[in-house]
Design a protein around this motif. Structure first.
Motif, short mmCIF file in Angstrom:
data_model
loop_
_atom_site.label_atom_id
_atom_site.label_comp_id
_atom_site.label_asym_id
_atom_site.label_seq_id
_atom_site.Cartn_x
_atom_site.Cartn_y
_atom_site.Cartn_z
N LEU A 31 13.82 30.57 1.16
CA LEU A 31 14.57 29.99 2.09
C LEU A 31 16.14 29.78 1.32
O LEU A 31 17.10 29.79 1.92
N PHE A 35 20.11 30.88 2.33
CA PHE A 35 21.10 29.76 2.47
C PHE A 35 22.22 30.00 1.65
O PHE A 35 23.28 29.82 2.04
N LYS A 50 26.80 26.03 -7.70
CA LYS A 50 26.82 25.05 -6.84
C LYS A 50 26.27 25.64 -5.50
O LYS A 50 25.73 24.84 -4.60
N ALA A 51 26.56 26.86 -5.08
CA ALA A 51 26.02 27.38 -4.01
C ALA A 51 24.68 27.61 -4.01
O ALA A 51 23.83 27.44 -3.17
N PHE A 54 23.19 23.98 -3.41
CA PHE A 54 23.41 23.79 -2.02
C PHE A 54 22.13 24.53 -1.21
O PHE A 54 21.53 23.81 -0.21
N PHE A 57 19.26 22.67 -2.01
CA PHE A 57 19.24 21.37 -1.20
C PHE A 57 18.63 21.38 0.19
O PHE A 57 17.97 20.63 0.90
N LEU A 58 19.41 22.43 1.02
CA LEU A 58 19.12 22.74 2.25
C LEU A 58 17.62 22.93 2.29
O LEU A 58 16.96 22.28 3.33
N LYS A 62 14.59 21.18 4.91
CA LYS A 62 14.39 21.81 5.81
C LYS A 62 13.81 21.31 7.27
O LYS A 62 14.32 21.32 8.47
N LEU A 79 20.77 12.39 4.94
CA LEU A 79 20.29 13.25 3.81
C LEU A 79 20.93 12.60 2.48
O LEU A 79 20.23 12.59 1.25
N HIS A 80 22.18 12.32 2.46
CA HIS A 80 23.01 11.94 1.15
C HIS A 80 22.44 10.59 0.82
O HIS A 80 22.66 10.35 -0.55
N HIS A 88 19.82 16.72 -7.78
CA HIS A 88 20.79 16.01 -8.58
C HIS A 88 20.81 16.47 -10.06
O HIS A 88 21.96 16.64 -10.40
#
Lengths: 94, 94
Positions: A31, A35, A50-51, A54, A57-58, A62, A79-80, A88
Motif C-alpha cells: 500500500l 501511495f 521523502k515520498a 510519506f 506513513f499513510l 490507513k 495523526l501528527h 520518524h
C-alpha cells in the motif's frame, strides 16, 4: 539445538516470527508503494526518499485515512500528534 | 422574474444549485485540506500549490483510497490513467 520457522518479507528482507505478521507487513509496504507512486506521479519533483516515507506513513495509518474518507476528517489532523516513531526514525536522514 | 435558491461553499465561493451538491463539495474540500496539511507536515518543503492539488486529487478519489486501504491496492495504480480533468487543469500552472 532447534530449527525455528521465520518469515521474511522479500520487499525489504524484514523477518517475522509469524506468517500473519509477515503478511500484514508485506501488505502495508504494498500500500505504501502505491501511495508513494501516486505522490510521485502528481508531484514528480518530490524527494524520492521523502515520498517513500510519506507512503509508509499513510499505509501505517490507513485506518485513520479510511475514517477521514468516510467523513471523520479530523482523524487525519490527529495523526501528527501521536506520530509514528518508526517513520520518524526513517525520516531522520532527510 | 424569479428568485432562485443557490448554495455557496464558503471555502472557495463555489456556487451550487442544490444544498446536497454544495455539502458534498464542501466535505471534499475539507478532506482535501486535511490531506494537504498532512503532506505539508511530512514534507514541509513541498510546493504549496502542488500540495493543495494533491490533497484535492486524493479527496476526489477517496473511494479508490478506501478500496486500497482495505486491500485492493491496485485501485490507486488505476488512478493516473483515468485522471481527473479538474485537478489537471488546476495543475497546469505549476
Amino acid at each position: 539445538m532447534a530449527v525455528v520457522a521465520k518469515w521474511m518479507c522479500d520487499r525489504d528482507n524484514s523477518m517475522f516470527d509469524s506468517k500473519k505478521d509477515a503478511d500484514a507487513y508485506d501488505k502495508m509496504l504494498e500500500l505504501a508503494e502505491q501511495f508513494t507512486e501516486l505522490l510521485q506521479r502528481q508531484i514528480p519533483e518530490v524527494d524520492e526518499v521523502k515520498a517513500e516515507e510519506f507512503g509508509i506513513f499513510l499505509a501505517k495509518n490507513k485506518e485513520a485515512i479510511i475514517s477521514a474518507c468516510k467523513g471523520k476528517t479530523e482523524a487525519l489532523a490527529e495523526l501528527h500528534e501521536g506520530g509514528d516513531s518508526n517513520v520518524h526514525s526513517l525520516a531522520a536522514e532527510g
